[in-house]
Design an enzyme around this catalytic site. Structure first.
Site, PDB file in Angstrom:
ATOM      1  N   ASP A  62      -2.602 -10.712  -2.198  1.00  0.00           N
ATOM      2  CA  ASP A  62      -3.395 -10.250  -1.289  1.00  0.00           C
ATOM      3  C   ASP A  62      -4.719  -9.965  -1.122  1.00  0.00           C
ATOM      4  O   ASP A  62      -5.099  -9.517  -2.478  1.00  0.00           O
ATOM      5  CB  ASP A  62      -2.356  -8.813  -0.675  1.00  0.00           C
TER       6      ASP A  62
ATOM      7  N   HIS B 248       0.918  -1.185   0.136  1.00  0.00           N
ATOM      8  CA  HIS B 248      -0.034   0.137   0.016  1.00  0.00           C
ATOM      9  C   HIS B 248       0.832   1.212  -0.022  1.00  0.00           C
ATOM     10  O   HIS B 248       0.221   2.276  -0.077  1.00  0.00           O
ATOM     11  CB  HIS B 248      -0.880   0.116   1.213  1.00  0.00           C
TER      12      HIS B 248
ATOM     13  N   HIS C   9      -6.234  -7.470  -0.360  1.00  0.00           N
ATOM     14  CA  HIS C   9      -6.497  -5.905  -0.779  1.00  0.00           C
ATOM     15  C   HIS C   9      -5.727  -5.357  -1.862  1.00  0.00           C
ATOM     16  O   HIS C   9      -4.548  -6.143  -2.217  1.00  0.00           O
ATOM     17  CB  HIS C   9      -5.909  -4.893   0.203  1.00  0.00           C
TER      18      HIS C   9
ATOM     19  N   ASP D 228      -4.488 -12.889   3.492  1.00  0.00           N
ATOM     20  CA  ASP D 228      -5.503 -12.180   4.230  1.00  0.00           C
ATOM     21  C   ASP D 228      -6.791 -12.521   3.389  1.00  0.00           C
ATOM     22  O   ASP D 228      -8.054 -12.234   3.709  1.00  0.00           O
ATOM     23  CB  ASP D 228      -5.444 -10.688   4.684  1.00  0.00           C
TER      24      ASP D 228
HETATM   25 ZN   LIG Z   1      -3.935  -7.274   2.914  1.00  0.00          ZN
END
Ligand SMILES: [Zn+2]
Length: 308
Positions: A163, A126, A165, A244
């Site tokens: 991931d 991120h 996200h 995740d």
């Molecule tokens: Zn994540």
């Protein structure tokens, strides 16, 4: 040749508070699985160095790196964003995390290891060029990709991000960079609410609806990632390895199981074998259910190490 495991004890000292999901125990959970499974003896351990300003500045402006150094607290905790904090050990942990990705790349491209895994924190995907967010400070996998290109002369590097996200930071850094292909799946709509609005042509993003599982993962990889990767012919395969999306992980609402991480890694190992001499470097991102994180990472590392 062996598989390298690159990390540093300082990554355990970065701590954002007792109730923060991105906690030191995540690395211990992976370590416990590597030991109890018997895989640990197949891995050669290396202490991660501190990333240098030169290495970081291929991704982040020097002013950003300097600003992070200046706000790093000597005691207490400061927040970079509502989710991302620094304690007195965070700066070194972040420098070690990026440094691990660099050393892993050197080992693999220097012929000293076939593949490498970096169980490090803080994570990185991120982190944008000029912004820390979502538990991330420096974009570790991006630093590795630029190092492979600048230092080792590679022309085509693939970044695989599974991931849950979207890796908005990695996309921010590499959009329209013809030397890098990014392939990702992520829950959508979900934090950080990016990745679907007219991505650059080198971005192969597959948003998945909440509730999606292994079947949707297989379709995304087979129909979108693999054709793109075959055409791109990466000389190095990097993973932003977040765990995740696991069904046991409360952070999000995808439904992957342990074996899905084995399967996706096998697909990419085959790509790496065809085009990149088998060279793979994987850097830990998310994964917050300690048990599922440890088991899933084990499945991933088994394939990296070629141990079934
Ligand atoms: Zn994540």
């Amino acid at each position: 040749m062996p598989t390298a495991l690159v990390t540093h004890a300082e990554c355990l000292r970065h701590d954002m508070g007792a109730h923060h999901p991105e906690r030191p125990e995540r690395l211990s959970a992976i370590e416990d699985q590597l030991i109890s499974s018997g895989l640990a003896p197949y891995l050669v351990r290396h202490d991660a160095p501190l990333a240098t300003d030169e290495q970081l500045s291929r991704v982040h402006p020097r002013e950003y790196v300097q600003a992070i150094r200046e706000v790093a607290p000597s005691r207490g905790t400061i927040h970079l964003d509502p989710d991302t904090a620094m304690n007195p050990y965070t700066l070194n942990a972040a420098l070690r995390a990026a440094g691990a990705a660099v050393l892993a790349t050197d080992l693999v491209l220097g012929g000293k290891a076939d593949s490498a895994f970096c169980p490090v924190r803080p994570p990185g995907h991120h982190a944008c060029r000029t912004r820390a967010m979502g538990f991330c400070i420096f974009n570790n996998v991006a630093v590795a990709a630029r190092h492979a290109i600048a230092q080792h002369g590679l022309e085509r590097v693939a970044i695989i991000d599974f991931d849950v996200h979207h890796g908005n930071g990695t996309e921010d850094i590499f959009s329209d960079d013809e030397q890098v292909l990014m392939a990702s799946i992520f829950q959508h709509p979900f934090y950080p609410y990016s990745g679907t609005d007219d991505p650059a042509p080198n971005m192969y993003n597959v948003p998945l609806a909440a509730g999606s599982g292994g079947k949707e993962l297989r379709r995304a990889v087979s129909e979108v990632w693999l054709p793109a990767l075959e055409e791109f012919r990466p000389e190095l395969v990097l993973f932003s390895a977040g765990f995740d999306a696991h069904v046991e992980d409360d952070m999000a609402m995808l439904r992957f199981v342990d074996g899905d991480y084995r399967w996706v890694t096998e697909q990419l190992a085959a790509v790496a074998k065809r085009h990149a001499g088998g060279r793979m470097v994987s850097v830990l991102e998310g994964g917050y259910s300690l048990d599922a994180l440890g088991r899933s990472a084990l499945q991933h590392v088994r394939v990296l190490a070629g141990v079934s």
